[in-house]
Design a protein around this motif. Structure first.
Motif, PDB file in Angstrom:
ATOM      1  N   PHE A 172     -20.858  10.351 -10.878  1.00  0.00           N
ATOM      2  CA  PHE A 172     -20.410  10.186  -9.555  1.00  0.00           C
ATOM      3  C   PHE A 172     -21.085  11.250  -8.547  1.00  0.00           C
ATOM      4  CE2 PHE A 172     -17.784  11.289  -5.827  1.00  0.00           C
ATOM      5  CZ  PHE A 172     -17.786   9.988  -5.183  1.00  0.00           C
ATOM      6  N   MET A 173     -21.936  11.071  -7.836  1.00  0.00           N
ATOM      7  CA  MET A 173     -22.516  11.947  -6.809  1.00  0.00           C
ATOM      8  C   MET A 173     -22.241  11.751  -5.543  1.00  0.00           C
ATOM      9  SD  MET A 173     -26.486  11.300  -8.621  1.00  0.00           S
ATOM     10  CE  MET A 173     -26.773  11.438 -10.313  1.00  0.00           C
ATOM     11  N   ALA A 174     -22.174  12.717  -4.755  1.00  0.00           N
ATOM     12  CA  ALA A 174     -21.865  12.773  -3.295  1.00  0.00           C
ATOM     13  C   ALA A 174     -22.701  14.145  -2.605  1.00  0.00           C
ATOM     14  CB  ALA A 174     -20.359  13.002  -3.109  1.00  0.00           C
ATOM     15  N   THR A 175     -22.794  13.943  -1.199  1.00  0.00           N
ATOM     16  CA  THR A 175     -23.515  15.133  -0.681  1.00  0.00           C
ATOM     17  C   THR A 175     -22.432  16.339  -0.723  1.00  0.00           C
ATOM     18  OG1 THR A 175     -22.804  14.330   1.443  1.00  0.00           O
ATOM     19  CG2 THR A 175     -24.838  13.657   0.876  1.00  0.00           C
ATOM     20  N   THR A 176     -22.858  17.408  -0.726  1.00  0.00           N
ATOM     21  CA  THR A 176     -21.888  18.534  -0.727  1.00  0.00           C
ATOM     22  C   THR A 176     -20.909  18.371   0.583  1.00  0.00           C
ATOM     23  OG1 THR A 176     -23.702  20.088   0.232  1.00  0.00           O
ATOM     24  CG2 THR A 176     -23.257  20.235  -2.150  1.00  0.00           C
ATOM     25  N   LYS A 177     -21.370  17.710   1.557  1.00  0.00           N
ATOM     26  CA  LYS A 177     -20.653  17.597   2.880  1.00  0.00           C
ATOM     27  C   LYS A 177     -19.621  16.922   2.648  1.00  0.00           C
ATOM     28  CE  LYS A 177     -20.697  15.981   7.537  1.00  0.00           C
ATOM     29  NZ  LYS A 177     -21.354  15.224   8.651  1.00  0.00           N
ATOM     30  N   ALA A 178     -19.728  15.631   1.845  1.00  0.00           N
ATOM     31  CA  ALA A 178     -18.934  14.890   1.377  1.00  0.00           C
ATOM     32  C   ALA A 178     -17.877  15.194   0.425  1.00  0.00           C
ATOM     33  CB  ALA A 178     -19.476  13.443   0.687  1.00  0.00           C
ATOM     34  N   ALA A 179     -18.463  16.093  -0.741  1.00  0.00           N
ATOM     35  CA  ALA A 179     -17.675  16.654  -1.666  1.00  0.00           C
ATOM     36  C   ALA A 179     -16.621  17.793  -1.004  1.00  0.00           C
ATOM     37  CB  ALA A 179     -18.582  17.384  -2.611  1.00  0.00           C
TER      38      ALA A 179
END
Length: 204
Positions: free
Chosen positions: A74-81
């Motif tokens: 599962f991947m997300a931008t650090t902003k979303a994380a």
């Protein structure tokens, strides 16, 4: 090709319902998720997919146990994380990406979100195909998108395809959906088993 893709789209549809319900419970707020766009990608396409090469992302990786071996990211931008972590830590979107990258507590919170989402989609996959499949102990990495996706591509050495599911997740009080990427990489033997099970499910 059409039948197995239809099967994965159904997995994405069912998994989204599970994931949205579980995320809402975990975060204590109503979470809305778009049904992911599911597709098959070959190894050569993976490093160029979705995120900008120089963009920093957070990725939760789970090796798989049961009847399907391989792994899921599962991947997300650090902003979303950071936004996911802020909700779990009750900081209401005030957590900044650079703080997330330095905070073990925030990273642990995001890893829990990744565990939940991966588990939800694997549950959907198991229900649709009657194949037992579950996540093992997960790992979190934070790096440039090009590096993380290249790492994902390394898992495809024994096979040529992976399954990608993109989704947008809307948290309360947020004006912009958070993008997420689920990357399912079955190994060569599991890929054959999965294809057969998905094609069979489309005929039921």
């Amino acid at each position: 090709m059409r039948n197995r893709l239809d099967g994965m789209k159904e997995v994405a549809n069912i998994g989204t319902g599970y994931a949205a319900t579980a995320l809402s419970s975990l975060l204590g707020a109503n979470v809305v998720m778009d049904v992911p766009a599911a597709r098959y990608l070959c190894m050569a396409e993976l490093p160029r997919f979705r995120f900008a090469e120089g963009e920093e992302i957070a990725a939760v990786y789970a090796p798989l146990g049961g009847e399907l071996s391989g792994g899921m990211f599962f991947m997300a931008t650090t902003k979303a994380a950071a936004a996911f972590s802020a909700y779990l830590l009750e900081e209401k979107l005030k957590l900044k990406p650079h703080v997330f990258a330095e905070s073990e507590l925030a990273q642990s919170a995001f890893q829990e979100v990744g565990n939940l989402l991966i588990g939800a989609y694997l549950t959907a996959l198991s229900k649709l195909t009657d194949l037992k499949c579950y996540p093992l102990v997960t790992e979190l990495s934070i790096d440039l998108a090009s590096a993380v996706l290249a790492e994902g591509a390394l898992h495809l050495i024994d096979d040529e395809e992976c399954i990608v599911m993109e989704t947008d997740i809307c948290l309360p009080h947020s004006t912009q959906p958070l993008d997420g990427l689920l990357l399912f990489i079955p190994d060569k033997n599991a890929s054959v088993t999965l294809t057969q099970a998905l094609e069979a499910s489309c005929h039921d």
